[in-house]
Design a protein around this motif. Structure first.
Motif, PDB file in Angstrom:
ATOM      1  N   SER A 233       0.950  -7.346   4.605  1.00 12.68           N
ATOM      2  CA  SER A 233       0.909  -6.023   3.830  1.00 12.68           C
ATOM      3  C   SER A 233       2.240  -5.320   4.208  1.00 12.68           C
ATOM      4  O   SER A 233       2.794  -5.368   5.150  1.00 12.68           O
ATOM      5  CB  SER A 233      -0.280  -5.233   3.920  1.00 12.68           C
TER       6      SER A 233
ATOM      7  N   GLY B 268     -11.132   3.420   7.122  1.00 15.40           N
ATOM      8  CA  GLY B 268     -10.770   2.203   7.712  1.00 15.40           C
ATOM      9  C   GLY B 268      -9.029   1.957   7.605  1.00 15.40           C
ATOM     10  O   GLY B 268      -8.866   0.908   7.317  1.00 15.40           O
TER      11      GLY B 268
ATOM     12  N   ARG C 265      -6.918   1.138   9.554  1.00 13.91           N
ATOM     13  CA  ARG C 265      -6.221   0.202  10.231  1.00 13.91           C
ATOM     14  C   ARG C 265      -6.200  -1.116   9.583  1.00 13.91           C
ATOM     15  O   ARG C 265      -5.338  -1.993   9.859  1.00 13.91           O
ATOM     16  CB  ARG C 265      -6.645   0.164  11.645  1.00 13.91           C
ATOM     17  N   ASP C 266      -7.157  -1.208   8.564  1.00  9.30           N
ATOM     18  CA  ASP C 266      -7.189  -2.647   7.849  1.00  9.30           C
ATOM     19  C   ASP C 266      -6.135  -2.738   7.023  1.00  9.30           C
ATOM     20  O   ASP C 266      -5.908  -3.782   6.459  1.00  9.30           O
ATOM     21  CB  ASP C 266      -8.958  -2.543   7.197  1.00  9.30           C
ATOM     22  N   TYR C 267      -5.392  -1.625   6.716  1.00  6.96           N
ATOM     23  CA  TYR C 267      -4.213  -1.539   5.626  1.00  6.96           C
ATOM     24  C   TYR C 267      -2.971  -2.106   6.191  1.00  6.96           C
ATOM     25  O   TYR C 267      -2.000  -2.616   5.667  1.00  6.96           O
ATOM     26  CB  TYR C 267      -4.185  -0.234   5.148  1.00  6.96           C
TER      27      TYR C 267
ATOM     28  N   SER D 137       3.320  -1.234   4.062  1.00  6.24           N
ATOM     29  CA  SER D 137       2.896   0.223   3.751  1.00  6.24           C
ATOM     30  C   SER D 137       3.920   1.101   3.704  1.00  6.24           C
ATOM     31  O   SER D 137       4.784   1.313   4.516  1.00  6.24           O
ATOM     32  CB  SER D 137       1.879   0.344   4.898  1.00  6.24           C
TER      33      SER D 137
ATOM     34  N   GLY E 144      -0.733  -4.463   8.721  1.00  3.59           N
ATOM     35  CA  GLY E 144      -0.798  -5.854   9.522  1.00  3.59           C
ATOM     36  C   GLY E 144      -0.194  -7.036   8.399  1.00  3.59           C
ATOM     37  O   GLY E 144       0.551  -6.708   7.692  1.00  3.59           O
TER      38      GLY E 144
ATOM     39  N   TYR F 155       0.860  -1.198   0.041  1.00  2.00           N
ATOM     40  CA  TYR F 155      -0.206  -0.045  -0.024  1.00  2.00           C
ATOM     41  C   TYR F 155       0.758   1.144  -0.018  1.00  2.00           C
ATOM     42  O   TYR F 155       1.748   1.545   0.707  1.00  2.00           O
ATOM     43  CB  TYR F 155      -0.825  -0.086   1.205  1.00  2.00           C
TER      44      TYR F 155
ATOM     45  N   GLU G  11      -9.401   7.173  10.027  1.00  3.90           N
ATOM     46  CA  GLU G  11     -10.241   6.492  10.705  1.00  3.90           C
ATOM     47  C   GLU G  11     -11.693   6.053   9.756  1.00  3.90           C
ATOM     48  O   GLU G  11     -12.168   4.814   9.866  1.00  3.90           O
ATOM     49  CB  GLU G  11     -10.747   7.057  11.989  1.00  3.90           C
TER      50      GLU G  11
END
Length: 165
Positions: A112, A103, A105-107, A114, A109, A86, A100
């Motif tokens: 992924s 979303g 925070r979904d990216y 970033s 982890g 990303y 927020e």
């Protein structure tokens, strides 16, 4: 972090060297097995080469198309076989809370990588960076400073081979 922060500094003579440095860092992400779940902040003034560096990182993963700065969309996803990259550009972000609503925070982890330009605009919402990069114009080229912020970031930085740049 259990050890001292790792830092490196390089002089990048031109755009090709900036892409090559990004590719070397991207390859280190792959080689160390740290590509998934890594967060990299890219700092520097407008025109310093943040998106150019990101193009190099994406090339290491096999992307050969154009890499544009996602200034208006905030994030550009790149899908690969085992994970996603990303590329964020938060330059036009009005308030960190906007992240927020999308979303964000979904990216971050597992699975992924970033790359975040203008990360200071997302303070309080973004996770801590594993690596921080700072690009500064210097004469005809740029200076690149890389600083590890986690053990994973230190492993990537230690595994990066910038000798050919």
């Amino acid at each position: 972090m259990s050890r001292q922060p790792v830092e490196k500094a390089l002089y990048l003579a031109d755009e090709a060297a900036t892409v090559a440095a990004g590719e070397a860092l991207g390859q280190a992400c792959i080689d160390t097995g740290m590509a998934a779940g890594l967060v990299i902040f890219l700092g520097g003034q407008l025109g310093a080469g943040k998106t150019t560096f990101s193009r190099g990182v994406l090339r290491a993963f096999g992307h050969r198309g154009a890499v544009k700065s996602p200034t208006y969309t905030l994030v550009e996803p790149y899908e690969f076989a085992d994970f996603r990259v990303y590329h964020f550009d938060l330059y036009r972000l009005g308030d960190a809370e906007e992240l927020e609503y999308m979303g964000v925070r979904d990216y971050f982890g597992p699975g992924s990588l970033s790359l975040v330009e203008w990360s200071e605009r997302g303070i309080g919402v973004l996770p801590v960076a594993d690596l921080r990069l700072e690009l500064q114009l210097q004469g005809e080229g740029r200076e690149l400073k890389l600083m590890a912020g986690s053990d994973a970031g230190a492993a990537v930085l230690a595994g990066a081979h910038f000798a050919k740049i």
